[in-house]
Design a protein around this motif. Structure first.
Motif, PDB file in Angstrom:
ATOM      1  N   LYS A   3      -4.601  -1.446  -3.872  1.00 36.09           N
ATOM      2  CA  LYS A   3      -3.596  -2.292  -3.213  1.00 36.09           C
ATOM      3  C   LYS A   3      -2.531  -1.513  -2.460  1.00 36.09           C
ATOM      4  N   ASN A   4      -2.222  -0.327  -2.993  1.00 36.51           N
ATOM      5  CA  ASN A   4      -1.064   0.393  -2.436  1.00 36.51           C
ATOM      6  C   ASN A   4      -1.455   1.594  -1.591  1.00 36.51           C
ATOM      7  N   LEU A  11       6.214  10.099  -0.202  1.00 42.40           N
ATOM      8  CA  LEU A  11       6.208   8.661   0.112  1.00 42.40           C
ATOM      9  C   LEU A  11       7.586   8.220   0.588  1.00 42.40           C
ATOM     10  N   ASN A  12       8.609   8.742  -0.063  1.00 37.26           N
ATOM     11  CA  ASN A  12       9.971   8.346   0.307  1.00 37.26           C
ATOM     12  C   ASN A  12      10.310   8.687   1.748  1.00 37.26           C
ATOM     13  N   VAL A  13       9.795   9.835   2.222  1.00 36.05           N
ATOM     14  CA  VAL A  13      10.112  10.188   3.618  1.00 36.05           C
ATOM     15  C   VAL A  13       9.076   9.610   4.582  1.00 36.05           C
ATOM     16  N   GLY A  14       7.923   9.180   4.066  1.00 35.93           N
ATOM     17  CA  GLY A  14       6.906   8.564   4.931  1.00 35.93           C
ATOM     18  C   GLY A  14       6.064   9.560   5.700  1.00 35.93           C
ATOM     19  N   VAL A  15       5.372  10.452   4.972  1.00 38.51           N
ATOM     20  CA  VAL A  15       4.505  11.409   5.679  1.00 38.51           C
ATOM     21  C   VAL A  15       3.358  10.672   6.372  1.00 38.51           C
ATOM     22  N   MET A  16       2.791  11.350   7.369  1.00 44.39           N
ATOM     23  CA  MET A  16       1.719  10.747   8.166  1.00 44.39           C
ATOM     24  C   MET A  16       0.527  10.364   7.278  1.00 44.39           C
ATOM     25  N   SER A  60       2.825   4.806  -5.383  1.00 45.29           N
ATOM     26  CA  SER A  60       3.160   3.967  -4.222  1.00 45.29           C
ATOM     27  C   SER A  60       3.656   2.604  -4.679  1.00 45.29           C
ATOM     28  N   ALA A  61       3.027   2.079  -5.721  1.00 48.24           N
ATOM     29  CA  ALA A  61       3.454   0.769  -6.239  1.00 48.24           C
ATOM     30  C   ALA A  61       4.899   0.857  -6.731  1.00 48.24           C
ATOM     31  N   GLN A  62       5.211   1.953  -7.432  1.00 49.21           N
ATOM     32  CA  GLN A  62       6.592   2.129  -7.928  1.00 49.21           C
ATOM     33  C   GLN A  62       7.590   2.238  -6.779  1.00 49.21           C
ATOM     34  N   VAL A  63       7.198   3.015  -5.769  1.00 50.61           N
ATOM     35  CA  VAL A  63       8.115   3.251  -4.644  1.00 50.61           C
ATOM     36  C   VAL A  63       8.200   2.001  -3.754  1.00 50.61           C
ATOM     37  N   GLY A  64       7.133   1.203  -3.798  1.00 59.09           N
ATOM     38  CA  GLY A  64       7.131  -0.014  -2.995  1.00 59.09           C
ATOM     39  C   GLY A  64       6.686   0.215  -1.562  1.00 59.09           C
ATOM     40  N   VAL A  65       5.789   1.179  -1.363  1.00 60.47           N
ATOM     41  CA  VAL A  65       5.238   1.425  -0.020  1.00 60.47           C
ATOM     42  C   VAL A  65       3.721   1.563  -0.140  1.00 60.47           C
ATOM     43  N   LYS A  66       3.074   1.521   1.024  1.00 58.38           N
ATOM     44  CA  LYS A  66       1.630   1.750   1.060  1.00 58.38           C
ATOM     45  C   LYS A  66       1.407   3.185   1.530  1.00 58.38           C
ATOM     46  N   ALA A  67       0.608   3.944   0.793  1.00 55.20           N
ATOM     47  CA  ALA A  67       0.368   5.345   1.189  1.00 55.20           C
ATOM     48  C   ALA A  67      -0.811   5.399   2.155  1.00 55.20           C
ATOM     49  N   ARG A  68      -0.613   6.124   3.244  1.00 55.57           N
ATOM     50  CA  ARG A  68      -1.748   6.371   4.153  1.00 55.57           C
ATOM     51  C   ARG A  68      -2.524   7.568   3.611  1.00 55.57           C
ATOM     52  N   TYR A 128      -0.322  16.081   4.202  1.00 63.50           N
ATOM     53  CA  TYR A 128      -0.078  16.683   2.893  1.00 63.50           C
ATOM     54  C   TYR A 128      -1.406  16.873   2.152  1.00 63.50           C
ATOM     55  N   ALA A 129      -1.826  18.144   1.992  1.00 65.89           N
ATOM     56  CA  ALA A 129      -3.084  18.471   1.307  1.00 65.89           C
ATOM     57  C   ALA A 129      -2.789  19.167  -0.022  1.00 65.89           C
ATOM     58  N   GLY A 130      -3.847  19.535  -0.747  1.00 67.78           N
ATOM     59  CA  GLY A 130      -3.672  20.298  -1.987  1.00 67.78           C
ATOM     60  C   GLY A 130      -4.302  19.576  -3.172  1.00 67.78           C
ATOM     61  N   VAL A 131      -4.974  20.321  -4.046  1.00 66.23           N
ATOM     62  CA  VAL A 131      -5.708  19.696  -5.160  1.00 66.23           C
ATOM     63  C   VAL A 131      -4.807  19.245  -6.303  1.00 66.23           C
ATOM     64  N   GLY A 132      -3.562  19.697  -6.318  1.00 64.71           N
ATOM     65  CA  GLY A 132      -2.731  19.426  -7.493  1.00 64.71           C
ATOM     66  C   GLY A 132      -1.353  18.889  -7.172  1.00 64.71           C
ATOM     67  N   LYS A 133      -1.298  17.829  -6.379  1.00 66.95           N
ATOM     68  CA  LYS A 133       0.029  17.250  -6.072  1.00 66.95           C
ATOM     69  C   LYS A 133       0.575  16.577  -7.334  1.00 66.95           C
ATOM     70  N   THR A 134       1.840  16.829  -7.655  1.00 68.07           N
ATOM     71  CA  THR A 134       2.433  16.177  -8.833  1.00 68.07           C
ATOM     72  C   THR A 134       2.963  14.801  -8.434  1.00 68.07           C
ATOM     73  N   ARG A 135       3.221  13.969  -9.446  1.00 68.97           N
ATOM     74  CA  ARG A 135       3.776  12.627  -9.168  1.00 68.97           C
ATOM     75  C   ARG A 135       5.085  12.742  -8.409  1.00 68.97           C
ATOM     76  N   GLU A 136       5.899  13.724  -8.813  1.00 69.21           N
ATOM     77  CA  GLU A 136       7.197  13.890  -8.167  1.00 69.21           C
ATOM     78  C   GLU A 136       7.021  14.273  -6.691  1.00 69.21           C
ATOM     79  N   GLU A 137       6.074  15.165  -6.451  1.00 68.71           N
ATOM     80  CA  GLU A 137       5.825  15.562  -5.051  1.00 68.71           C
ATOM     81  C   GLU A 137       5.306  14.372  -4.242  1.00 68.71           C
ATOM     82  N   ILE A 138       4.441  13.576  -4.863  1.00 70.87           N
ATOM     83  CA  ILE A 138       3.894  12.400  -4.166  1.00 70.87           C
ATOM     84  C   ILE A 138       5.039  11.433  -3.839  1.00 70.87           C
ATOM     85  N   ARG A 139       5.922  11.249  -4.821  1.00 71.81           N
ATOM     86  CA  ARG A 139       7.066  10.342  -4.608  1.00 71.81           C
ATOM     87  C   ARG A 139       7.924  10.827  -3.438  1.00 71.81           C
TER      88      ARG A 139
END
Ligand code: LLP
Length: 420
Positions: free
Chosen positions: A189-190, A115-120, A137-145, A101-112
């Protein structure tokens, strides 16, 4: 190489005459060749067989579900730049662990969502984005790669609008500050730092810019290792060019010959994000001549496709080959003409001052190299319905996106009650 050719005097996509499709579905329409898409994907993939790699097709080039699905079945992943592209890639059956997932302007909703589906991995383009990914990531409770997209300041020698690797471009993180950003990322941390990403531009017709950018990137990878930040994925981006007219871009194999040896010793998995080289010459836009006219000295061929259907000629001054669907037209006397659409703008053209057969009213033309950044850049300007997309596979063809209707044009619109 593509699977569009004359057979018995008629231009075909694989074994299907374009005129047949035009009769069945009307014009204009985009037509894609299954065999060409698959061949381009396979040639690219096999060129890098010596190194651990994954080919993530750039969805922005052609986002039709059928196209994504066929590339996914061939082993491809997806390079996405929006929540909408994530939705498309998943809908086409592409596994999240093959999505970058690339792009200079990812929104919080898009990031969420990602994260929920677990992109690479996320290819991160600024420190603010990095901090936002950490927080979400902290809100969702996962670590983002994450990988950081670095800008190697290399001139891709392509059209300025599609050149992305120069200091003055909006993309990525400057090379000079990259180490600091990596340290910041490694301390979050996340977030888990897994990769490095670069993409220097599109329609690149030489190997040298790729080699230069990679050299710089590998220098950074070595520095990061010394710093205790090991890199697992090197994302090379996309950008390999195609022949529109007389360009002679390197074949994937020629690119691989130069860069695979550089990548081999790294022990990293290499991500590629090709778009145009897979889809560009796999598709055509078929359009019908509505009228022809000569004003003073200038000839015009007015067709039923326009800049809203294919923006590239107006936007980048791109050259798109134009082929008569009926082969006998090649024998007509030649005229120098502009091929224009019905839109009320002088910038509405598919070809300018092009020497072409003196086409007659009603004849069909195939606008070539239209499989990438063709339909995906189309719009409803002038309230024109977007055209259908057709996928040909051998003797059969399928309408993989229907022509829009007038109802589609006004879907979601309403008139406030005080106006009605
Ligand atoms: N990866 C990233 C991060 C990109 O920004 C792009 C294209 C690609 C991969 C795929 O690049 P390709 O392999 O297709 O060159 N609309 C323009 C092209 C814009 C390209 C934007 N980024 C055109 O019609 O020429």
């Amino acid at each position: 190489m593509h699977h569009f050719s004359y057979k018995n005097g008629e231009y075909h996509c694989e074994n299907v005459p374009l005129a047949q499709i035009a009769e069945d579905v009307g014009t204009p329409f985009y037509c894609y060749s299954h065999a060409t898409l698959l061949r381009h994907f396979t040639v690219f993939d096999e060129a890098f067989s010596e190194i651990e790699h994954i080919v993530c097709f750039a969805v922005k080039a052609n986002s039709n579900l059928a196209v994504l699905s066929l590339l996914g079945k061939a082993g491809g992943g997806a390079d996405i730049v929006s929540g909408g592209e994530l939705f498309r890639a998943l809908s086409a059956g592409i596994s999240p662990d093959k999505i970058v997932y690339a792009g200079v302007g990812k929104t919080r909703e898009e990031i969420r969502q990602a994260l929920n589906v677990g992109v690479m991995m996320f290819n991160v383009e600024s420190s603010q984005e990095l901090l936002t990914i950490d927080a979400v990531s902290a809100q969702v409770g996962v670590k983002a790669r994450v990988a950081l997209r670095v800008n190697p300041n290399v001139d891709a020698k392509t059209h300025p609008y599609i050149s992305t690797g120069l200091k003055e471009n909006k993309f990525g993180i400057g090379f000079d500050t990259a180490i600091e950003e990596y340290r910041l990322a490694a301390g979050l941390k996340n977030v888990e730092v897994v990769g490095i990403h670069k993409h220097i531009g599109s329609q690149i017709t030489q190997v040298a810019p790729f080699v230069d950018a990679l050299e710089k990137t590998l220098g950074l990878v070595a520095q990061l290792k010394d710093d205790g930040i090991p890199i697992r994925y090197i994302d090379m981006g996309g950008g390999l060019g195609i022949t529109y007219k007389d360009e002679t871009p390197p074949q994937p194999k020629e690119l691989a010959e130069q860069i695979a040896p550089m990548l081999k010793g790294t022990g990293c998995c290499v991500v590629f994000e090709p778009g145009r080289v897979i889809a560009g010459n796999s598709g055509a836009l078929v359009t019908r001549v509505l009228y022809t006219k000569t004003n003073d000295a200038k000839s015009f061929i007015i067709v039923d496709a326009a800049m809203n259907d294919m923006a590239r000629p107006s936007l980048y001054g791109s050259y798109q080959g134009i082929v008569p669907v009926n082969e006998s037209a090649l024998g007509y006397k030649k005229v120098s003409a502009d091929v224009v659409g019905p839109i009320c703008e002088t910038g509405d053209f598919l070809a300018k001052d092009r020497v072409l057969p003196a086409f007659k009213q009603g004849e069909l033309l195939s606008v070539m190299s239209a499989g990438a950044y063709g339909f995906t850049m189309s719009s409803n300007y002038n309230s024109r319905c977007r055209v259908p997309e057709i996928l040909v596979n051998g003797d059969r063809y399928d309408v993989v996106r229907e022509r829009e209707t007038y109802e589609d044009l006004v879907r979601g619109e309403s008139i406030p009650d005080y106006l009605s």
